[in-house]
Write a protein that holds these residues in place. Structure first.
Motif, PDB file in Angstrom:
ATOM      1  N   GLN A  31      -3.627 -10.072  12.145  1.00 18.63           N
ATOM      2  CA  GLN A  31      -2.310 -10.141  11.516  1.00 18.63           C
ATOM      3  C   GLN A  31      -2.426 -10.528  10.050  1.00 18.63           C
ATOM      4  O   GLN A  31      -1.704 -10.007   9.196  1.00 18.63           O
ATOM      5  CB  GLN A  31      -1.422 -11.130  12.253  1.00 18.63           C
ATOM      6  CG  GLN A  31      -1.007 -10.634  13.617  1.00 18.63           C
ATOM      7  CD  GLN A  31      -0.202 -11.652  14.383  1.00 18.63           C
ATOM      8  OE1 GLN A  31       0.295 -12.622  13.824  1.00 18.63           O
ATOM      9  NE2 GLN A  31      -0.082 -11.442  15.674  1.00 18.63           N
ATOM     10  N   LYS A  34      -3.517  -7.473   8.090  1.00 16.71           N
ATOM     11  CA  LYS A  34      -2.402  -6.542   7.917  1.00 16.71           C
ATOM     12  C   LYS A  34      -1.401  -7.070   6.889  1.00 16.71           C
ATOM     13  O   LYS A  34      -0.846  -6.308   6.103  1.00 16.71           O
ATOM     14  CB  LYS A  34      -1.723  -6.270   9.256  1.00 16.71           C
ATOM     15  CG  LYS A  34      -2.588  -5.424  10.168  1.00 16.71           C
ATOM     16  CD  LYS A  34      -1.933  -5.210  11.507  1.00 16.71           C
ATOM     17  CE  LYS A  34      -2.871  -4.430  12.425  1.00 16.71           C
ATOM     18  NZ  LYS A  34      -2.303  -4.227  13.746  1.00 16.71           N
ATOM     19  N   LEU A  35      -1.172  -8.380   6.905  1.00 17.97           N
ATOM     20  CA  LEU A  35      -0.271  -8.987   5.926  1.00 17.97           C
ATOM     21  C   LEU A  35      -0.786  -8.732   4.516  1.00 17.97           C
ATOM     22  O   LEU A  35      -0.016  -8.388   3.609  1.00 17.97           O
ATOM     23  CB  LEU A  35      -0.151 -10.490   6.176  1.00 17.97           C
ATOM     24  CG  LEU A  35       0.733 -11.278   5.226  1.00 17.97           C
ATOM     25  CD1 LEU A  35       2.184 -10.837   5.360  1.00 17.97           C
ATOM     26  CD2 LEU A  35       0.597 -12.766   5.504  1.00 17.97           C
ATOM     27  N   GLN A  37      -2.330  -6.261   3.472  1.00 19.60           N
ATOM     28  CA  GLN A  37      -2.265  -4.838   3.149  1.00 19.60           C
ATOM     29  C   GLN A  37      -0.834  -4.318   2.958  1.00 19.60           C
ATOM     30  O   GLN A  37      -0.641  -3.157   2.599  1.00 19.60           O
ATOM     31  CB  GLN A  37      -2.947  -4.027   4.252  1.00 19.60           C
ATOM     32  CG  GLN A  37      -4.425  -4.326   4.380  1.00 19.60           C
ATOM     33  CD  GLN A  37      -5.038  -3.720   5.629  1.00 19.60           C
ATOM     34  OE1 GLN A  37      -4.349  -3.133   6.459  1.00 19.60           O
ATOM     35  NE2 GLN A  37      -6.337  -3.880   5.776  1.00 19.60           N
ATOM     36  N   LEU A  38       0.162  -5.163   3.183  1.00 18.61           N
ATOM     37  CA  LEU A  38       1.550  -4.720   3.038  1.00 18.61           C
ATOM     38  C   LEU A  38       1.871  -4.402   1.584  1.00 18.61           C
ATOM     39  O   LEU A  38       1.373  -5.047   0.663  1.00 18.61           O
ATOM     40  CB  LEU A  38       2.510  -5.796   3.545  1.00 18.61           C
ATOM     41  CG  LEU A  38       2.520  -6.060   5.045  1.00 18.61           C
ATOM     42  CD1 LEU A  38       3.484  -7.198   5.368  1.00 18.61           C
ATOM     43  CD2 LEU A  38       2.877  -4.819   5.832  1.00 18.61           C
ATOM     44  N   ASP A  39       2.736  -3.421   1.395  1.00 15.75           N
ATOM     45  CA  ASP A  39       3.162  -3.101   0.032  1.00 15.75           C
ATOM     46  C   ASP A  39       4.255  -4.071  -0.407  1.00 15.75           C
ATOM     47  O   ASP A  39       4.766  -4.860   0.382  1.00 15.75           O
ATOM     48  CB  ASP A  39       3.607  -1.638  -0.075  1.00 15.75           C
ATOM     49  CG  ASP A  39       4.827  -1.298   0.772  1.00 15.75           C
ATOM     50  OD1 ASP A  39       5.555  -2.224   1.193  1.00 15.75           O
ATOM     51  OD2 ASP A  39       5.049  -0.102   1.014  1.00 15.75           O
ATOM     52  N   ALA A  42       7.621  -4.073   1.564  1.00 22.31           N
ATOM     53  CA  ALA A  42       7.544  -4.731   2.872  1.00 22.31           C
ATOM     54  C   ALA A  42       7.473  -6.251   2.711  1.00 22.31           C
ATOM     55  O   ALA A  42       8.096  -6.991   3.476  1.00 22.31           O
ATOM     56  CB  ALA A  42       6.328  -4.226   3.653  1.00 22.31           C
ATOM     57  N   LEU A  43       6.747  -6.705   1.713  1.00 22.61           N
ATOM     58  CA  LEU A  43       6.677  -8.145   1.463  1.00 22.61           C
ATOM     59  C   LEU A  43       8.046  -8.703   1.073  1.00 22.61           C
ATOM     60  O   LEU A  43       8.425  -9.788   1.524  1.00 22.61           O
ATOM     61  CB  LEU A  43       5.643  -8.445   0.373  1.00 22.61           C
ATOM     62  CG  LEU A  43       4.188  -8.233   0.788  1.00 22.61           C
ATOM     63  CD1 LEU A  43       3.275  -8.372  -0.422  1.00 22.61           C
ATOM     64  CD2 LEU A  43       3.783  -9.177   1.900  1.00 22.61           C
ATOM     65  N   ASP A  45      10.866  -7.538   2.088  1.00 20.12           N
ATOM     66  CA  ASP A  45      11.647  -7.541   3.330  1.00 20.12           C
ATOM     67  C   ASP A  45      11.416  -8.797   4.152  1.00 20.12           C
ATOM     68  O   ASP A  45      12.324  -9.280   4.829  1.00 20.12           O
ATOM     69  CB  ASP A  45      11.311  -6.315   4.191  1.00 20.12           C
ATOM     70  CG  ASP A  45      11.929  -5.035   3.661  1.00 20.12           C
ATOM     71  OD1 ASP A  45      12.819  -5.111   2.783  1.00 20.12           O
ATOM     72  OD2 ASP A  45      11.517  -3.959   4.132  1.00 20.12           O
ATOM     73  N   ARG A  50       3.503 -11.365  -3.303  1.00 20.36           N
ATOM     74  CA  ARG A  50       2.141 -10.829  -3.178  1.00 20.36           C
ATOM     75  C   ARG A  50       1.136 -11.980  -3.113  1.00 20.36           C
ATOM     76  O   ARG A  50       0.210 -11.967  -2.316  1.00 20.36           O
ATOM     77  CB  ARG A  50       1.842  -9.904  -4.372  1.00 20.36           C
ATOM     78  CG  ARG A  50       0.410  -9.485  -4.548  1.00 20.36           C
ATOM     79  CD  ARG A  50      -0.138  -8.514  -3.561  1.00 20.36           C
ATOM     80  NE  ARG A  50       0.758  -7.418  -3.289  1.00 20.36           N
ATOM     81  CZ  ARG A  50       0.733  -6.730  -2.150  1.00 20.36           C
ATOM     82  NH1 ARG A  50      -0.155  -7.003  -1.231  1.00 20.36           N
ATOM     83  NH2 ARG A  50       1.591  -5.763  -1.919  1.00 20.36           N
ATOM     84  N   ALA A  53       1.145 -13.671   0.333  1.00 20.96           N
ATOM     85  CA  ALA A  53       0.509 -12.805   1.330  1.00 20.96           C
ATOM     86  C   ALA A  53      -1.005 -12.822   1.169  1.00 20.96           C
ATOM     87  O   ALA A  53      -1.745 -12.919   2.159  1.00 20.96           O
ATOM     88  CB  ALA A  53       1.044 -11.380   1.216  1.00 20.96           C
TER      89      ALA A  53
END
Length: 74
Positions: A31, A34-35, A37-39, A42-43, A45, A50, A53
């Protein structure tokens, strides 16, 4: 903790197995990756910057025990 509380929480008296702890740590690690790698959309949201994350994604595996929910270890 009294025995009445243990009756309502049957897993509270025993520690999770090594396999369950490993699987929980692995899930948290995935997890975190994946966090990281979020754009940016999405962050936004989920209400993270950045920097937040990336900081969470870079945390070492041994840090998972301190803030993983107890039910992940059952």
């Amino acid at each position: 903790m009294n025995t009445t509380a243990l009756a309502h929480r049957p897993h509270a008296a025993s520690k999770p197995s090594l396999l369950k702890r490993f699987l929980a740590a692995y899930a948290i690690r995935m997890q975190r990756q994946k966090l990281g790698q979020l754009d940016d959309a999405a962050l936004r949201d989920i209400g993270l910057s950045r920097h937040q994350a990336q900081t969470e994604a870079a945390r070492p595996l041994f840090a998972v025990r301190w803030n993983a929910p107890d039910n992940w270890m059952r």
